[in-house]
Design a protein around this motif. Structure first.
Motif, PDB file in Angstrom:
ATOM      1  N   TRP A  39       0.819  -1.290   0.171  1.00  0.00           N
ATOM      2  CA  TRP A  39       0.125   0.048   0.024  1.00  0.00           C
ATOM      3  C   TRP A  39       0.991   1.139  -0.125  1.00  0.00           C
ATOM      4  O   TRP A  39       0.546   2.315  -0.876  1.00  0.00           O
ATOM      5  N   ILE A  68      -8.990   2.062   4.074  1.00  0.00           N
ATOM      6  CA  ILE A  68      -8.624   1.154   2.948  1.00  0.00           C
ATOM      7  C   ILE A  68      -9.058  -0.280   3.347  1.00  0.00           C
ATOM      8  O   ILE A  68      -9.737  -0.824   2.326  1.00  0.00           O
ATOM      9  N   LYS A  72     -11.800  -1.973   0.942  1.00  0.00           N
ATOM     10  CA  LYS A  72     -11.676  -3.385   0.428  1.00  0.00           C
ATOM     11  C   LYS A  72     -12.746  -4.316   0.626  1.00  0.00           C
ATOM     12  O   LYS A  72     -13.288  -5.335  -0.307  1.00  0.00           O
ATOM     13  N   SER A  77     -11.422  -1.655  -5.620  1.00  0.00           N
ATOM     14  CA  SER A  77     -10.073  -2.108  -6.033  1.00  0.00           C
ATOM     15  C   SER A  77      -9.086  -0.946  -5.110  1.00  0.00           C
ATOM     16  O   SER A  77      -9.173   0.038  -4.970  1.00  0.00           O
ATOM     17  N   LEU A  78      -7.817  -1.220  -5.111  1.00  0.00           N
ATOM     18  CA  LEU A  78      -6.939  -0.293  -4.754  1.00  0.00           C
ATOM     19  C   LEU A  78      -6.529   0.706  -5.596  1.00  0.00           C
ATOM     20  O   LEU A  78      -6.344   1.690  -5.038  1.00  0.00           O
ATOM     21  N   ILE A  81      -9.481   3.112  -4.447  1.00  0.00           N
ATOM     22  CA  ILE A  81      -9.270   3.383  -3.219  1.00  0.00           C
ATOM     23  C   ILE A  81      -8.192   4.640  -3.442  1.00  0.00           C
ATOM     24  O   ILE A  81      -8.577   5.606  -2.754  1.00  0.00           O
TER      25      ILE A  81
END
Length: 146
Positions: A39, A68, A72, A77-78, A81
């Motif tokens: 991350w 986060i 999730k 999705s990252l 985010i």
């Protein structure tokens, strides 16, 4: 100076730690440390680095990690985010958030329909579930041809 002393007292009295190392933060959220490092590589969190290079996470970082983790869990999705957390303008953030809102609303509606079908099946006393009138009525909309 008095304000910072009050802040420290409040943090101590509330049990909040001003900083924590990566291992403790990962454990607190049930994550592996490599997840936090990933991350960080994506720019989702930017921990403070000590003079020896150790990561330290403050309260603001913990809120970001909590956001986060929650996002999730909601299926984001990252990349989405990151777009939400780092958007330069509220309009950019809101575009992503609206898309996520719509997708989550659809998934909730689908899950509620599935739960209603299961509840119907649980109340069925027919030997063959597919011949149960209540079960068939619950599926009628999907069976109809256009």
């Amino acid at each position: 100076m008095a304000a910072s002393v009050g802040l420290n007292v409040d943090m101590k009295s509330s049990g909040e730690r001003p900083e924590m190392p990566i291992g403790e933060l990962a454990e607190h959220f049930g994550l592996a440390t490599h997840v936090l490092r990933h991350w960080e590589s994506m720019g989702l969190v930017i921990p403070y680095r000590t003079s020896t290079g150790h990561r330290r996470y403050g309260l603001a970082d913990r809120y970001r990690v909590a956001a986060i983790v929650q996002a999730k869990a909601a299926g984001m999705s990252l990349d989405d985010i990151r777009a939400i957390l780092t958007a330069a303008a509220p309009a950019e953030r809101n575009t992503v958030l609206q898309h996520q809102h719509d997708a989550l609303s659809r998934r909730i509606a689908e899950a509620q329909a599935a739960l209603a079908l299961i509840d119907t099946a649980l109340g069925c006393e027919h030997g063959d579930l597919a011949s149960c009138p209540r079960f068939k009525a619950a599926l009628a909309e999907r069976v109809r041809c256009p």
